[in-house]
Design an enzyme around this catalytic site. Sequence first.
Site, PDB file in Angstrom:
ATOM      1  CB  SER A 195      -0.933  -0.040   1.224  1.00 28.77           C
ATOM      2  OG  SER A 195      -1.556   1.211   1.608  1.00 28.77           O
ATOM      3  CE  LYS A 235      -4.661   0.015   0.362  1.00 31.31           C
ATOM      4  NZ  LYS A 235      -5.208  -0.762   1.321  1.00 31.31           N
ATOM      5  CE  LYS A 281      -3.953   3.869   2.066  1.00 28.69           C
ATOM      6  NZ  LYS A 281      -5.376   3.464   2.609  1.00 28.69           N
ATOM      7  CG  ASP A 285      -7.701   2.419   0.397  1.00 29.08           C
ATOM      8  OD1 ASP A 285      -8.912   2.786   0.438  1.00 29.08           O
ATOM      9  OD2 ASP A 285      -7.229   1.999   1.358  1.00 29.08           O
ATOM     10  CD  GLU A 345      -8.808  -0.600   0.552  1.00 30.85           C
ATOM     11  OE1 GLU A 345      -7.857  -0.811  -0.265  1.00 30.85           O
ATOM     12  OE2 GLU A 345      -8.720  -0.832   1.746  1.00 30.85           O
ATOM     13  CG  ASP A 391     -10.660  -0.695   4.824  1.00 29.05           C
ATOM     14  OD1 ASP A 391     -11.058  -1.143   5.781  1.00 29.05           O
ATOM     15  OD2 ASP A 391      -9.667  -0.155   4.503  1.00 29.05           O
ATOM     16  CE  LYS A 448      -7.708  -2.184   6.309  1.00 33.10           C
ATOM     17  NZ  LYS A 448      -7.745  -0.661   6.605  1.00 33.10           N
ATOM     18  N   GLY A 491      -4.515  -3.844   6.094  1.00 33.01           N
ATOM     19  CA  GLY A 491      -3.355  -3.673   6.815  1.00 33.01           C
ATOM     20  C   GLY A 491      -3.764  -2.326   7.784  1.00 33.01           C
TER      21      GLY A 491
END
Length: 371
Positions: free
Chosen positions: A136, A162, A164, A189, A214, A239, A263, A291
């Site tokens: 990430s 991934k 952000k 994400d 996400e 998420d 998670k 995570g």
Amino acid sequence: MRIEKIVVRKLKMDYKFPFETSFARTTDRELLIIEAYSEGLVGYGECVVSADPYYSEETVGTASHIIEEFLVPLVFSKDQISHPDEINKDFSRIRRNNMAKSAIEGALWDLYAKKKNITLTEAVGGKRKKIEVGVSIGIQETLEELFEQVQDSLDKGFNKIKMKIKPGKDIEILRAVREKFGDIPLMADANSAYTLDDIELFKEMDSLNLMMIEQPLAHDDIIKHATLQKAITTPICLDESIHSLEDVQNAIELGSCKIINIKIGRVGGISEAIKIHDYCEEKNIPVWCGGMLESGIGRAHNIAITTLENFTIPGDTAPSSRYWHKDIITPEVVMDEEGYIHVPEQPGIGFDIDQEALEKVTIDIKTYTNS
Ligand code: OSB
Ligand code: MG
């Protein structure tokens, strides 16, 4: 097992680099570690809260309060606990506070496995010997820095990238990465940074062939995600919106997503995570393990559940050295050149605690004895 003593440690650990999401930029991590003692064995759990209530409503402060005032007394009120899932019945009277609950439940799972002399992986019913790892990447100041991070991650062998995103730093940088790196396993994400007013932006993103996007919309939404999912081909992965099996059932019924990020902390523990995994498997919805920038203890729990069959997409549990100068477990979590973490074979979480490293980052310690 009868729990004789519970120790709650507050830790502060500095990241190797600042981590930026659409909701915050952080340079260090406060978290709680739980030690549960019984008959000469210790089980370890991690509370994956942050210092601030920006990802979820829980913080180090609220979790300490709930653990100390409510959860520890409930654990002590039980004469015997034969399986960690039993505690969830007692905990269910307390609304939410999932990360606090999960920290205690996780310590009980580790202790349970150690008592049975099996790995946590065996205890949860996992079969894999190694798990596939993704990375990430936080929001970067410049495109050059982002390219560098992506290249370095590919060189290290990560199997999923991934990125952000946030408004103003989304489609252009995704397109730039797609153009530069070609057909890599890429996803985004958004951490709840958008609304349905941005629907055209997400339609445009369909052309980028992302593995998924996400949590594009509000942290507590399931309904509007269904509207968005119907309008785009890119799979939505939830998420923040998922706190329980029931949330997952609702999301799948409504068509709010095609993938679930599990998670352990967010759903209140390993038992609930397994239930969600099983339900998704039945419904043909792939899952992956998210995570929370965990210490080695939380990482070990993540590794164990990722060995379950329907964790078919690489997770966010990267090696210790990506985040920490020195992790609190030994050996640290490492990844091979193909981007796999090999599942440890020692009983319980499968890693020893580096007591010296742990003491160094402990800023508060509270001990509760079951008299
Ligand atoms: O949304 O998955 C998230 C970190 C903190 C809070 C929320 C998230 C994240 C990450 C990092 O994406 C995952 C990791 O590397 O542990
Ligand atoms: Mg996320």
